[in-house]
Design an enzyme around this catalytic site. Structure first.
Site, PDB file in Angstrom:
ATOM      1  N   GLU A   1       1.953  -8.210   2.109  1.00  0.00           N
ATOM      2  CA  GLU A   1       3.260  -8.360   1.469  1.00  0.00           C
ATOM      3  C   GLU A   1       3.210  -7.922  -0.003  1.00  0.00           C
ATOM      4  O   GLU A   1       2.231  -8.172  -0.704  1.00  0.00           O
ATOM      5  CB  GLU A   1       3.682  -9.822   1.555  1.00  0.00           C
ATOM      6  CG  GLU A   1       5.000 -10.162   0.883  1.00  0.00           C
ATOM      7  CD  GLU A   1       5.303 -11.659   0.917  1.00  0.00           C
ATOM      8  OE1 GLU A   1       6.474 -12.010   0.679  1.00  0.00           O
ATOM      9  OE2 GLU A   1       4.389 -12.467   1.172  1.00  0.00           O
TER      10      GLU A   1
ATOM     11  N   LYS B   1      13.079  -9.296   4.150  1.00  0.00           N
ATOM     12  CA  LYS B   1      12.673 -10.688   4.368  1.00  0.00           C
ATOM     13  C   LYS B   1      13.878 -11.620   4.359  1.00  0.00           C
ATOM     14  O   LYS B   1      14.653 -11.652   3.409  1.00  0.00           O
ATOM     15  CB  LYS B   1      11.673 -11.103   3.290  1.00  0.00           C
ATOM     16  CG  LYS B   1      11.035 -12.456   3.499  1.00  0.00           C
ATOM     17  CD  LYS B   1       9.984 -12.698   2.417  1.00  0.00           C
ATOM     18  CE  LYS B   1       9.226 -13.994   2.628  1.00  0.00           C
ATOM     19  NZ  LYS B   1       8.198 -14.185   1.561  1.00  0.00           N
TER      20      LYS B   1
ATOM     21  N   CYS C   1       5.465 -13.335   5.752  1.00  0.00           N
ATOM     22  CA  CYS C   1       4.955 -14.566   5.153  1.00  0.00           C
ATOM     23  C   CYS C   1       5.729 -15.828   5.566  1.00  0.00           C
ATOM     24  O   CYS C   1       5.557 -16.329   6.667  1.00  0.00           O
ATOM     25  CB  CYS C   1       4.921 -14.390   3.637  1.00  0.00           C
ATOM     26  SG  CYS C   1       3.712 -15.448   2.812  1.00  0.00           S
TER      27      CYS C   1
END
Length: 261
Positions: free
Chosen positions: A44, A113, A147
């Protein structure tokens, strides 16, 4: 369908895209040269790290630089690239965007995200996405997440219920919550009967030490590959026929009762 998947568990130079691009190119070369690698995944925010206050300065406008970078390398080495995520400067703000480029150098998918991690101030500097992480490579349905997304099992199930056989995860997961990292990923593999290919970063930044311990997990929840805390390339073979085998043996997707959920 079997693939050799390679995780690039690299350190990230805080706020220095130029150094990180150079390092990433060297890692990708090392993963591909002399080896049979089909898919590579990076961590990431690998271009900038969590230098969030400077993203307007160091972010990648519409991710053009990262996309071009991956397209060249994908064609050179004939490898699919899950290009981690980058700080993507769009017209309406900055997004944490995962990139998928196939071995022909085509941009297959981008995923912004969805779940922003307030504990690391993401919500103050980044905008939440609104699309899914579903994509296809070699006619197989796959998914990508970033994540904090793995803490939301309903989000993962949204993708596997539509056929995703592998969940690719790019992360900067802190060392302080390493136990959570392993437990959550194993649980996501078991409950979704899918492979997990999870790339975490190593090293540290001014505020955090990161866990490393990238993982490759099979549909039974067995860890078939785990990195240490330092930089390394982790490569394993995954056989997607195993996903079908496990899903037929314990048919959770046909036994679901979504009308009650």
């Amino acid at each position: 369908m079997s693939w050799n998947v390679s995780i690039i568990q690299m350190d990230i130079v805080f706020g220095d895209p130029e150094q990180n691009f150079l390092a990433a190119e060297n890692w990708i070369k090392a993963a591909c040269e002399g080896k049979e690698t089909d898919i590579i995944i990076l961590p990431e925010l690998w271009t900038t790290g969590y230098d969030l206050t400077r993203l307007n300065e160091i972010g990648d406008s519409h991710a053009h630089k990262a996309i071009s970078f991956f397209q060249k390398l994908a064609k050179t080495y004939q490898v699919h690239i899950i290009g981690g995520s980058v700080a993507n400067k769009k017209d309406d703000g900055i997004y944490n965007t995962l990139l998928v480029i196939n071995k022909e150098g085509q941009l297959v998918h981008t995923y912004d995200k969805l779940h922003l991690f307030q504990l690391m101030d993401e919500h103050l500097y980044l905008k939440s996405g609104s699309s899914t992480g579903l994509f296809t490579l070699d006619d197989e349905i796959l998914a990508g997440m970033i994540c904090y997304d793995i803490r939301f099992p309903e989000w993962v199930r949204t993708h596997t219920s539509k056929g995703a056989k592998v969940l690719f995860v790019s992360a900067e997961w802190p060392l302080a919550r390493l136990v959570h990292w392993k437990a959550l990923l194993i649980a996501r593999a078991i409950e979704n009967q899918c492979y997990i290919v999870a790339c975490n970063r190593s090293g540290s930044d001014p505020k955090n030490a990161f866990a490393g311990h990238s993982l490759i997990i099979d549909p039974w929840g067995e860890v078939i590959g785990e990195a240490g805390e330092k930089q390394e390339i982790l490569t394993r073979t995954i056989d997607l026929a195993k996903v079908t085998e496990v899903r037929e043996m314990i048919p959770i997707f046909t036994d679901r009762k979504p009308e009650f959920y």
